[in-house]
Design an enzyme around this catalytic site. Structure first.
Site, PDB file in Angstrom:
ATOM      1  N   GLU A 103     -28.463  21.866 -23.641  1.00 48.48           N
ATOM      2  CA  GLU A 103     -28.580  20.530 -23.088  1.00 48.48           C
ATOM      3  C   GLU A 103     -29.329  19.561 -24.005  1.00 48.48           C
ATOM      4  OE1 GLU A 103     -28.757  23.327 -21.459  1.00 48.48           O
ATOM      5  OE2 GLU A 103     -27.957  23.140 -19.432  1.00 48.48           O
ATOM      6  N   ALA A 142     -21.854  22.166 -17.448  1.00 46.03           N
ATOM      7  CA  ALA A 142     -21.383  21.125 -16.526  1.00 46.03           C
ATOM      8  C   ALA A 142     -20.285  20.346 -17.242  1.00 46.03           C
ATOM      9  CB  ALA A 142     -22.550  20.208 -16.182  1.00 46.03           C
ATOM     10  N   GLY A 154     -24.906  24.809 -17.663  1.00 41.43           N
ATOM     11  CA  GLY A 154     -24.705  25.161 -16.252  1.00 41.43           C
ATOM     12  C   GLY A 154     -24.067  26.527 -16.088  1.00 41.43           C
ATOM     13  N   GLU A 165     -26.877  28.877 -16.268  1.00 42.68           N
ATOM     14  CA  GLU A 165     -27.660  28.682 -15.045  1.00 42.68           C
ATOM     15  C   GLU A 165     -26.999  29.388 -13.864  1.00 42.68           C
ATOM     16  OE1 GLU A 165     -27.854  24.361 -15.692  1.00 42.68           O
ATOM     17  OE2 GLU A 165     -30.004  24.566 -15.334  1.00 42.68           O
TER      18      GLU A 165
END
Ligand code: T1G
Length: 648
Positions: free
Chosen positions: A123, A61, A100, A103
């Site tokens: 993370e 992200a 992300g 993911e």
């Protein structure tokens, strides 16, 4: 547009192009949302390949968005749409698929990676946990112990390991997109990730043991604990419930103090050269580094250069010392090979690029020479004076001194403009911090060459002006002084150490000094004695211990006593000596609480940090935080002493 769609032979190729790391910004998420809508609506399209332009797949992200309110489309919703799409999505991964980005790949039906790709969920290193299904999809693809390790430690894995454990379906050494297009037709045969059961090879017992180990190592940190909870939910709850709980945990961490502090350090570590970015000159290319001195530091620096692919010539005073230095270097490389950090071929190649001898003349063709000889300014000046006549006029000369006057050392040479300080931290091939000390008259090219070398070595370069101890050791001297005051005022070494370790330091100050050797700071105090302000309070405990020959771990006794396996125990002799010093100075000892101990240590760090800034020794308060976190283990999840004071 950060997301482009191209159709090839009924396969939609969705390319994300958001330099430098294809972070999943709002614009990228919107582009992906549009791509899902378009590909689902187009009857010509049978499958979708998602890939990235530039040097890497999606690296996560966009961390810069975290301080603001989340904006739609939210990543979890986007990934649910991809997973549920009628047209199967295939992830074509190169470079890093992180956070992300991984993911996104796990929401795809099929994952293909280039052989050099790395995949991870880092993370927790930002005080977070995966917030878009990572903790729920991963244990459906890999065994739960591997899922736990990846989520709770944040450590990425190679494409080979990812393929072996089931995270990816195929690896290619060929053209990634071509291979992805060929495999796209297979994707329909693979079931969506969330519809798969969690993998259950790991026994509850071994998982609980792994959890206990993680909890011990990360005590005080919120994110690893949340990662463990999220994984437990993934293993026990229906996917939709687990996803909801994951999102709640993620959002609570994102707005919490620890993630704010860790994101501060993440960006601060990447902004240390902000003040000179615009003025950096062309660096001198560094293919061969000369190192004078093959002791612990010299050998560590040599190994760091060799591991970065830079050829090294190491010189010692005679062949026996040169051989000892060479053995230290090869031992480090052999250990890197054993730990899988080097392939056999690379290991041999690096050894071939290494030469050790006793002739300074062998450094004639070096592009940069680092002296790592005895910490005595006349010895260092003598080495550089000899090098002046041996190396090429443009060769950069660097001193590894940890506190001596680099300007005086530079001024003693014929070309001061090419002399710079490169202060490495032991062990030099592991510690990421590198203080770049900038003496008067330093040329722009020398500075740029030093900075470029730091980056080649994968170090975090921090600019430091010339003063006693630069930034790191000057900060350390300040809080060590305050800790020693507290010894006389009423605290004992083990109380101070416990307070620091409870705060989050991996090791308290007195244990660390015992480990490093009390004689090192003793030598510094003796050197400073002549210029010490007589009015300044001075604590003699350390000197008295050293005077009695107690240098810490290496002599079996210092502030602690050590058994034959090095376990530390409070030293009654040190305790008696401390009490005697309080009495001699007429100090009524008093209880000092752990919170007062930390308040006084933090205040000492912050005051010295402000002096360092006022004198222009450090470029920013953020740089001081980067130094304290990377040199002395200041807990990242507290952000550093200057961040602490700013957020108080
Ligand atoms: N967001 C924004 N900027 C980033 C970024 C990111 N994720 N990663 C890197 N940058 C910037 C960085 O600040 C620098 O900027 C430039 O890119 C080059 O970075 C939803 C919530 C990918 C291994 O933690 O580990 O996904 O200084 O110098 O050495 O569940 O960057 O040039 O202006 O580090 O080649 C998870 C963080 C996010 C990965 C590349 N992802 N990045 O290393 O380059 S949270 C991460 C890295 C998340 C999801 C959760 C490294 C790298 P500037 P760099 P590098």
């Amino acid at each position: 547009m950060p997301v482009q769609i191209e159709i090839r032979d009924r396969i939609a190729v969705v390319t994300i192009d958001n330099p430098p790391v294809n972070a999943m910004s709002r614009a990228v998420r919107q582009g992906l949302s549009d791509a899902i809508t378009q590909t689902e609506a187009n009857p010509e399209i049978t499958a979708v390949v998602v890939t990235c332009a530039g040097r890497t797949f999606v690296a996560g992200a966009d961390i810069r968005e975290f301080g603001k309110p989340p904006q739609e489309p939210h990543l979890p919703d986007l990934l649910d749409r991809i997973e549920g799409a009628r047209k199967p999505w295939i992830a074509a991964i190169h470079g890093n698929a992180l956070g992300g980005g991984l993911e996104l790949a796990m929401a795809c039906r099929f994952r293909l990676a280039s052989a050099t790709a790395r995949l991870g969920l880092p993370e927790v290193t930002l005080g977070l946990i995966p917030g878009a299904g990572g903790t729920v999809r991963l244990p459906r693809l890999v065994p739960s112990d591997k899922a736990l390790e990846m989520i709770a430690t944040g450590r990425p894995i190679s494409a080979n390991i990812a393929h072996r454990v089931g995270l990816i379906d195929a690896i290619t050494s060929g053209d990634l997109l071509t291979t992805a297009l060929e495999l796209a037709h297979q994707a329909d045969t693979v079931s969506p990730t969330l519809s798969r059961p969690v993998r259950s090879e790991t026994s509850a017992g071994s998982l609980n043991a792994q959890i206990a180990n993680i909890q011990t190592r990360t005590e005080g940190q919120a994110a690893p604990e949340a990662a463990i909870l999220a994984l437990r939910n993934a293993l026990t709850l229906p996917p939709t419930d687990a996803l909801k709980k994951e999102r709640d945990l993620f959002l609570s961490l994102k707005d919490g103090p620890q993630s704010g502090a860790m994101r501060h350090i993440f960006f601060a570590e990447r902004a240390t050269l902000q003040s000179i970015r615009e003025t950096l000159a062309d660096p001198l290319p560094v293919q061969r580094v000369g190192i004078v001195g093959g002791g612990t530091m010299g050998a560590g620096i040599a190994a760091a250069c060799l591991l970065a692919g830079i050829a090294v010539s190491l010189v010692e005073r005679d062949t026996e010392a040169a051989r000892a230095g060479a053995n230290r270097v090869t031992a480090i490389l052999d250990n890197s090979l054993k730990r899988g950090k080097l392939t056999k071929a690379t290991h041999n190649e690096r050894l071939e690029a290494f030469h050790a001898g006793d002739q300074l003349l062998s450094l004639a063709d070096a592009d940069l020479v680092i002296e790592a000889v005895f910490e005595d300014i006349s010895v260092k000046k003598d080495v550089l004076a000899q090098l002046d006549h041996i190396v090429r006029p443009e060769t950069v000369l660097a001193t590894n001194t940890s506190y001596l006057d680099v300007s005086a050392i530079a001024a003693s040479t014929q070309h001061p403009e090419r002399v710079i300080g490169l202060h490495f931290f032991a062990p030099a091939h592991i510690m990421k911090l590198l203080e770049i000390v900038t003496p008067k008259g330093l040329s722009a090219r020398t500075l740029s060459t030093g900075v470029t070398l730091a980056k080649q070595l994968g170090k975090i370069p921090v600019l430091a002006g010339v003063c006693d101890g630069f930034i790191a050791n000057r900060m350390m001297s300040a809080y060590r002084r305050e800790a020693e005051y507290m010894l006389e005022d009423g605290a004992l070494p083990w109380q101070i150490d416990h307070a620091m370790e409870s705060f989050g330091f991996p090791m308290g100050l007195f244990r660390m000094q015992d480990l490093a050797g009390l004689d090192i700071s003793w030598a510094m105090r003796k050197r400073q004695a002549a210029t010490r302000d007589p009015a300044q309070r001075y604590v003699e405990v350390g000197d008295l211990l050293c005077g009695a020959g107690h240098f810490g771990r290496k002599t079996g006794r210092g502030y602690y006593v050590y058994d034959d396996v090095g376990t530390p125990f409070p030293s009654l002799e040190a305790e008696a000596l401390i009490h005697a010093e309080s009495a001699r100075k007429g100090i009524d000892r008093r209880e000092i609480s752990e919170s007062e101990i930390m308040d006084r240590l933090l205040t000492a760090m912050q005051s010295e940090g402000r002096r360092i800034l006022d004198e222009g020794i450090a470029s920013s308060a953020n740089d001081i935080d980067v130094v304290m976190v990377n040199a002395f283990g200041f807990p990242r999840w507290k952000g550093g002493p200057m961040y602490c004071s700013a957020s108080d």
